[in-house]
Write a protein that holds these residues in place. Structure first.
Motif, PDB file in Angstrom:
ATOM      1  N   ARG A 803      26.668 -23.012 -23.087  1.00 37.20           N
ATOM      2  CA  ARG A 803      25.595 -22.752 -22.112  1.00 37.20           C
ATOM      3  C   ARG A 803      25.979 -23.230 -20.727  1.00 37.20           C
ATOM      4  N   LYS A 804      26.680 -24.352 -20.680  1.00 40.53           N
ATOM      5  CA  LYS A 804      27.136 -24.858 -19.379  1.00 40.53           C
ATOM      6  C   LYS A 804      28.086 -23.859 -18.734  1.00 40.53           C
ATOM      7  N   ILE A 805      29.011 -23.357 -19.560  1.00 35.96           N
ATOM      8  CA  ILE A 805      29.995 -22.398 -19.052  1.00 35.96           C
ATOM      9  C   ILE A 805      29.306 -21.121 -18.569  1.00 35.96           C
ATOM     10  N   CYS A 806      28.304 -20.692 -19.319  1.00 37.78           N
ATOM     11  CA  CYS A 806      27.571 -19.495 -18.904  1.00 37.78           C
ATOM     12  C   CYS A 806      26.858 -19.716 -17.569  1.00 37.78           C
ATOM     13  N   GLU A 807      26.343 -20.923 -17.413  1.00 40.43           N
ATOM     14  CA  GLU A 807      25.688 -21.230 -16.138  1.00 40.43           C
ATOM     15  C   GLU A 807      26.660 -21.089 -14.983  1.00 40.43           C
ATOM     16  N   ILE A 808      27.885 -21.603 -15.192  1.00 39.77           N
ATOM     17  CA  ILE A 808      28.896 -21.485 -14.132  1.00 39.77           C
ATOM     18  C   ILE A 808      29.219 -20.009 -13.894  1.00 39.77           C
ATOM     19  N   GLY A 809      29.334 -19.268 -14.987  1.00 37.33           N
ATOM     20  CA  GLY A 809      29.610 -17.831 -14.877  1.00 37.33           C
ATOM     21  C   GLY A 809      28.541 -17.114 -14.072  1.00 37.33           C
ATOM     22  N   HIS A 810      27.286 -17.446 -14.344  1.00 41.59           N
ATOM     23  CA  HIS A 810      26.194 -16.816 -13.600  1.00 41.59           C
ATOM     24  C   HIS A 810      26.263 -17.168 -12.118  1.00 41.59           C
ATOM     25  N   LEU A 858      27.188 -13.150 -20.264  1.00 35.47           N
ATOM     26  CA  LEU A 858      27.754 -12.887 -18.932  1.00 35.47           C
ATOM     27  C   LEU A 858      28.068 -11.413 -18.725  1.00 35.47           C
ATOM     28  N   ASN A 859      27.873 -10.611 -19.767  1.00 36.04           N
ATOM     29  CA  ASN A 859      28.146  -9.174 -19.704  1.00 36.04           C
ATOM     30  C   ASN A 859      29.566  -8.896 -19.240  1.00 36.04           C
ATOM     31  N   VAL A 860      30.510  -9.423 -19.996  1.00 37.65           N
ATOM     32  CA  VAL A 860      31.929  -9.161 -19.711  1.00 37.65           C
ATOM     33  C   VAL A 860      32.587  -8.563 -20.954  1.00 37.65           C
ATOM     34  N   LYS A 861      33.669  -7.811 -20.710  1.00 37.50           N
ATOM     35  CA  LYS A 861      34.365  -7.148 -21.818  1.00 37.50           C
ATOM     36  C   LYS A 861      35.202  -8.129 -22.622  1.00 37.50           C
ATOM     37  N   LYS A 862      35.713  -9.142 -21.892  1.00 37.71           N
ATOM     38  CA  LYS A 862      36.671 -10.016 -22.543  1.00 37.71           C
ATOM     39  C   LYS A 862      36.467 -11.454 -22.073  1.00 37.71           C
ATOM     40  N   VAL A 863      36.586 -12.395 -23.034  1.00 40.05           N
ATOM     41  CA  VAL A 863      36.601 -13.804 -22.646  1.00 40.05           C
ATOM     42  C   VAL A 863      37.941 -14.374 -23.059  1.00 40.05           C
ATOM     43  N   GLU A 864      38.614 -14.955 -22.086  1.00 41.12           N
ATOM     44  CA  GLU A 864      39.959 -15.455 -22.351  1.00 41.12           C
ATOM     45  C   GLU A 864      39.912 -16.983 -22.318  1.00 41.12           C
ATOM     46  N   ILE A 865      40.389 -17.622 -23.378  1.00 41.07           N
ATOM     47  CA  ILE A 865      40.356 -19.090 -23.412  1.00 41.07           C
ATOM     48  C   ILE A 865      41.767 -19.622 -23.570  1.00 41.07           C
ATOM     49  N   LYS A 866      42.174 -20.474 -22.606  1.00 39.59           N
ATOM     50  CA  LYS A 866      43.474 -21.128 -22.746  1.00 39.59           C
ATOM     51  C   LYS A 866      43.192 -22.603 -22.940  1.00 39.59           C
ATOM     52  N   THR A 867      43.925 -23.236 -23.851  1.00 40.89           N
ATOM     53  CA  THR A 867      43.709 -24.669 -24.020  1.00 40.89           C
ATOM     54  C   THR A 867      44.876 -25.428 -23.407  1.00 40.89           C
ATOM     55  N   GLY A 868      44.690 -26.703 -23.218  1.00 37.60           N
ATOM     56  CA  GLY A 868      45.734 -27.522 -22.626  1.00 37.60           C
ATOM     57  C   GLY A 868      45.110 -28.750 -22.023  1.00 37.60           C
ATOM     58  N   ARG A 869      45.886 -29.442 -21.162  1.00 36.45           N
ATOM     59  CA  ARG A 869      45.346 -30.658 -20.559  1.00 36.45           C
ATOM     60  C   ARG A 869      44.811 -30.354 -19.168  1.00 36.45           C
ATOM     61  N   GLY A 870      43.715 -30.971 -18.817  1.00 31.70           N
ATOM     62  CA  GLY A 870      43.186 -30.776 -17.481  1.00 31.70           C
ATOM     63  C   GLY A 870      41.695 -30.536 -17.492  1.00 31.70           C
ATOM     64  N   GLU A 871      41.159 -30.548 -16.314  1.00 34.59           N
ATOM     65  CA  GLU A 871      39.726 -30.365 -16.131  1.00 34.59           C
ATOM     66  C   GLU A 871      39.383 -28.897 -16.405  1.00 34.59           C
ATOM     67  N   LEU A 872      38.172 -28.640 -16.920  1.00 29.64           N
ATOM     68  CA  LEU A 872      37.785 -27.273 -17.237  1.00 29.64           C
ATOM     69  C   LEU A 872      37.582 -26.439 -15.968  1.00 29.64           C
ATOM     70  N   LYS A 873      38.181 -25.244 -15.991  1.00 28.89           N
ATOM     71  CA  LYS A 873      37.993 -24.302 -14.870  1.00 28.89           C
ATOM     72  C   LYS A 873      37.589 -22.955 -15.456  1.00 28.89           C
ATOM     73  N   VAL A 874      36.909 -22.149 -14.663  1.00 25.23           N
ATOM     74  CA  VAL A 874      36.609 -20.792 -15.121  1.00 25.23           C
ATOM     75  C   VAL A 874      36.894 -19.818 -14.000  1.00 25.23           C
ATOM     76  N   LYS A 875      37.108 -18.578 -14.411  1.00 24.00           N
ATOM     77  CA  LYS A 875      37.343 -17.554 -13.392  1.00 24.00           C
ATOM     78  C   LYS A 875      36.691 -16.257 -13.862  1.00 24.00           C
TER      79      LYS A 875
END
Ligand SMILES: [Zn+2]
Ligand SMILES: [Zn+2]
Length: 948
Positions: A803-810, A858-875
């Motif tokens: 839900r947090k991520i969706c908020e950022i997406g919106h 978010l009404n998107v065709k694709k959600v891409e998730i990469k894991t690794g070290r670091g702070e969460l970012k979205v695009k």
């Protein structure tokens, strides 16, 4: 089948309808008997919840401040009833005391006690009984309107024989310990009510900002020519009762001269009072002034002829902050003054009678009223004794008034009856520590009071109240009677006149008993008791302490009491502790929940004249009681509550309407799809359903815990959060769902939610519950069963992140000014490539069903998730290709046609034909429109419309 629900809801109408239903279906009776053995059968093994009701003063209609406490009382009794506990459900009314007398006096247009005597005590006392019974009825009806479930037929009354005789037995025990005595003291006194006001009754709020004339007096020192003590008083009416002056032995005093006159006062205050013109001629230590004699302005009055005025020493009474450092001492008209007089063996001059009229011996003042005409003394000094007057100044201070009639109090020397507290004090403190105080600081407040309280003044020179069972002989001996039987046995006269009456004045006063010391016939003292004795005894009187010990043992001590905080430390809590310490040396209740005061919305105390007062009936009619209850329950009890329609409106929108909309959504969908609840208990595997059920069972766990710990504030906060999640996530993400799992989950959740809400909002919970089930009442249900296996903390946590991520997406969409309806290609979640602190380790990994939720939201065709070290970012990829644009337009069309369907009142499964100007060329897109709107044909037309 469910009955249809309208989004336009009138909660108040619903409440009235449900009240009628409860009455007709006998729900209250069934509720009261739910966990109790049928009449005639022995007690059962059910756990008991012993609630003890603090009696409500049955003297006026119930106020909204009462409704706060009563909502708590109802909440916990309902909760423990659902949990299967046996309970007594006994409500109490407080009937005796000055508060009732004052209202009856008002009704009858009486000014003072003489009017009562003229009218006749018997008639007056009967009027008091009538009044309190009348308001007990009114309050019962109001409580029912609040949704308060109690055994109303079985309420207790503090004026009952059991209650009064139980107090007798308590007083007898005090007497047996030598704790009961008659003492002479200078006590606060209400000249209108004609009674002493005990220290316990003078609460902080009984002080008012008042302005009085204060007087600086010049008192000539004997054998010193033209030399005076300068003395200040804020109560000029007490000057004729002056016998001494007090100075502090350690302070420095000075003699100051001007125009041949010398004044003595505290050196530190000289500049403030005398300014620069007066010259210092000498200084003294306070010590040196001891025993100096002086003249008073009233020494020629007969009563003062033989009084020797002198200076005494006192460190506590004399401060350097105010006045002149020399304190006027009038032992007949001040408490500290009286104590000092006893210590120093000073003359006692009693100045005023019951109504504050000057007594005989005060010359022209005798018979005049000291408080109504404070100018008497000042005018006299101005005209007849100007040499004694230095100056007069207006002075504003906090001055105590009568808690009942708001008349300014005076201090009078009187004989009253007391319970000695010194031996009891440590025992009471130990008992107090055994109690759980909510809020926690209550313990310190109570201990602090116990540390500082004086002996308990229990007598009142009044008419309607507990008849103190003390028969006093002129030889000095007094008898304390402990029961009706003992009285009958000892009565030598008057029993036949008393028999058949309640133990009240005037009937009880008929009885004479023989003094065991000297054999003379003795009468009862005329005094009635302090009303807090009445309320403090109820853990004994109402629990059959004297008639059924086994019963008493089963229910004593009470598990729980609750009352408004400010006054009760000195009053009810205090008297409960005092009386059970005397009788059983233990606590009569285990937990006390105190709550603040109800103020107007402007933060001021409610007053009719201020326009911020709301009467209970009016509040119930305008805001509804479920809203009112939530307003109380969702408030931190340690703080005062600002009560009003604005706050109620916010609550209604924030909680009640939100819940109603969820319910409305469910019912209308279920009706549309003709869905019926199924018997099977299969748990849905859908991620939203699993999440909702996990949240629901977490809520059961949290609410149960909070209520078991008498914390309604946390419970309501958690429930509100759940209803919010339910609405803004579950319902929102489920709008297009039609499968059985969805309905089943939704349905079960609503039912459990109703059960959880039943103790909080009994009407709303009943309304929804009864439409969902064919059961009789939610109030006959058990508390919801916690199923730990349905709680998935990991899922709850992941959903929160989603839900947090969706908020950022919106937010990103908003920034790019792209509506949610416009599909976009890709949304990426990835770790930022910079040196992270270990706590920023980004391990976002969720299953496909949660990813799908993000896609949908978010009404998107694709959600891409990469894991690794670091702070969460979205695009968010914001590029709109022609294909995406066309799709967006299709969605927009679908929405518009659906709106038209609604406007045209189409059945949910009704097929339609639509005309419109801009249909897409692509057949695939056309199909999508037809499918989404149940259209068979898309026809050309000038504007979008449904062709019937
Ligand atoms: Zn009064
Ligand atoms: Zn005697």
């Amino acid at each position: 089948m469910f009955k249809p629900v309208s989004p336009q809801v009138d909660f108040i109408e619903i409440e009235k309808k449900i009240l009628e239903y409860w009455e007709k279906a006998g729900i209250l009776k069934k509720y009261l008997q739910k966990n109790n053995p049928p009449a005639g059968e022995a007690g059962n093994s059910k756990t008991k919840f012993s609630f003890l009701d603090g009696p409500i003063t049955a003297n006026n209609p119930m106020g909204v401040h009462h409704a706060w406490g009563r909502t708590y009382k109802d909440l916990w009794q309902r909760f423990f009833n659902m949990k299967g506990c046996q309970q007594r459900f006994q409500n109490g009314f407080d009937n005796q005391g000055l508060w009732v007398e004052v209202e009856v006096e008002k009704d009858l247009g009486f000014k003072d006690k003489k009017d009562i005597e003229k009218y006749g005590i018997e008639k007056f006392v009967n009027k008091c009984k009538e009044r309190t019974l009348k308001f007990a009825k009114v309050q019962t009806e109001q409580s029912k309107r609040l949704g308060y479930f109690m055994d109303w037929e079985n309420s207790y009354y503090t004026m009952s024989d059991e209650n009064n005789y139980m107090i007798w037995s308590f007083l007898k025990k005090c007497h047996g310990n030598n704790w009961l005595y008659k003492g002479k003291d200078s006590v606060p006194w209400c000249p209108r009510c004609g009674t002493a006001i005990s220290q316990h009754e003078i609460l902080t709020e009984e002080y008012q900002e008042l302005t009085h004339d204060s007087v600086y007096l010049k008192l000539p020192i004997k054998d010193k020519k033209k030399t005076f003590f300068l003395v200040w008083t804020t109560t000029p009416w007490t000057i004729p009762a002056n016998v001494a002056l007090a100075v502090n032995p350690d302070f420095k005093y000075g003699a100051y001269q001007k125009d041949g006159e010398t004044l003595i006062l505290l050196k530190d205050l000289k500049a403030k009072i005398l300014g620069k013109d007066w010259q210092e001629t000498k200084t003294f230590k306070g010590q040196e002034l001891k025993g100096w004699q002086y003249q008073g302005p009233f020494d020629d009055l007969p009563r003062l002829k033989n009084v020797v005025h002198q200076v005494v020493l006192d460190k506590d009474l004399v401060t350097a902050e105010e006045g002149t450092g020399i304190v006027h001492i009038a032992p007949g008209a001040g408490q500290e003054d009286f104590r000092l007089a006893k210590k120093e063996n000073l003359d006692l001059v009693e100045a005023i009678d019951e109504e504050a009229n000057y007594l005989d011996g005060f010359g022209q003042f005798s018979g005049q009223n000291a408080k109504q005409h404070p100018e008497l003394i000042i005018d006299y000094l101005r005209e007849k004794k100007p040499d004694f007057l230095f100056k007069i100044e207006k002075y504003t201070h906090r001055y105590p008034v009568c808690w009942r009639c708001k008349t300014e109090l005076v201090w009078r020397l009187v004989e009253e009856w007391y319970i000695k507290m010194n031996e009891l004090r440590p025992k009471m403190m130990a008992v107090t520590k055994k109690i759980k105080w909510l809020p926690e600081w209550g313990l310190e407040r109570e201990l602090d009071w116990l540390k500082n309280m004086e002996d308990w003044l229990i007598s009142k020179k009044r008419y309607w109240g507990l008849a103190l069972p003390i028969w006093e002989c002129s030889c000095g001996h007094f008898e304390v009677i402990g029961s009706q039987e003992e009285l009958k046995e000892k009565a030598v006269k008057g029993w036949e006149k008393f028999e058949g009456h309640s133990p009240h004045r005037p009937w009880i006063d008929e009885i004479k008993i023989k003094c065991p010391q000297c054999g003379k016939l003795t009468s009862r003292i005329k005094d009635v008791g302090n009303p807090w004795l009445d309320a403090g005894i109820v853990p004994f009187s109402t629990l059959k302490y004297q008639t059924d010990k086994k019963y008493w043992q089963e229910w004593f001590p009470a598990d729980f009491i609750t009352e408004s905080l400010p006054g009760q430390f000195k009053n009810w809590f205090y008297s409960l502790i005092a009386m059970s310490t005397v009788l059983e040396n233990t606590n009569s209740f285990k937990t006390v929940l105190g709550h603040g005061m109800v103020l107007g919305e402007d933060g001021q105390a409610m007053h009719k004249s201020m326009g911020n007062a709301i009467e209970f009936n009016e509040g119930a009619e305008k805001m509804g009681v479920d809203v009112m209850r939530w307003l109380f329950l969702a408030h931190n009890p340690a703080e005062n509550l600002l009560f009003g329609y604005k706050a109620a409106d916010e609550i209604r929108r924030r909680f009640h309407l939100l819940l109603w909309n969820i319910y409305n959504f469910f019912i209308n969908n279920a009706l549309t799809k003709k869905w019926q609840p199924k018997e099977n208990e299969k748990i849905s595997q859908n991620v939203l359903d699993r999440w909702l059920l996990s949240r629901l069972h977490s809520l059961i766990k949290q609410t149960t815990f909070s209520l078991e710990n008498f914390d309604a504030f946390s419970a309501t906060t958690k429930i509100e959060k759940f209803v919010n999640d339910f609405s803004t996530w579950y319902v929102r993400r489920s709008r297009d769902r039609t499968e059985d799992d969805f309905y089943q989950t939704f349905y079960q959740t609503l039912i459990i939610l109703c059960q959880l809400l039943a103790p909080f909002t009994p009407f709303l919970a009943e309304e929804i519950f009864k439409n969902l089930t064919d059961k009789e009442s939610v109030h006959l249900e058990e508390w919801p069963k916690l199923e730990e296996k349905l709680i998935d903390k990991n899922l709850e946590k992941q959903m929160e992140e989603v839900r947090k991520i969706c908020e950022i997406g919106h937010a990103l969409r908003k920034e790019a000014k792209i509506k949610v309806r416009q599909p976009l290609n890709k949304f990426s979640i990835f770790p930022a490539k910079r040196d992270p602190a270990p706590r920023d380790n980004f391990q976002f990994s969720i299953k496909e069903d949660l990813v799908q939720l993000i896609k949908d939201e978010l009404n998107v065709k694709k959600v891409e998730i990469k894991t690794g070290r670091g702070e969460l970012k979205v695009k968010l990829e914001t590029k709109i290709t022609p294909e995406l644009k066309a799709e967006g337009e299709v969605r927009e069309l679908v929405r518009q046609i659906q709106d038209l369907r609604k406007k045209n009142g189409c059945r949910w499964d009704e097929k339609i034909k639509v005309a419109g100007p801009n249909w897409p060329k692509d057949e695939k897109l056309q199909k999508e429109i037809k499918k989404g709107t149940l259209s068979t044909d898309l026809l050309p037309g000038e504007k979008l419309e449904i062709i019937k």
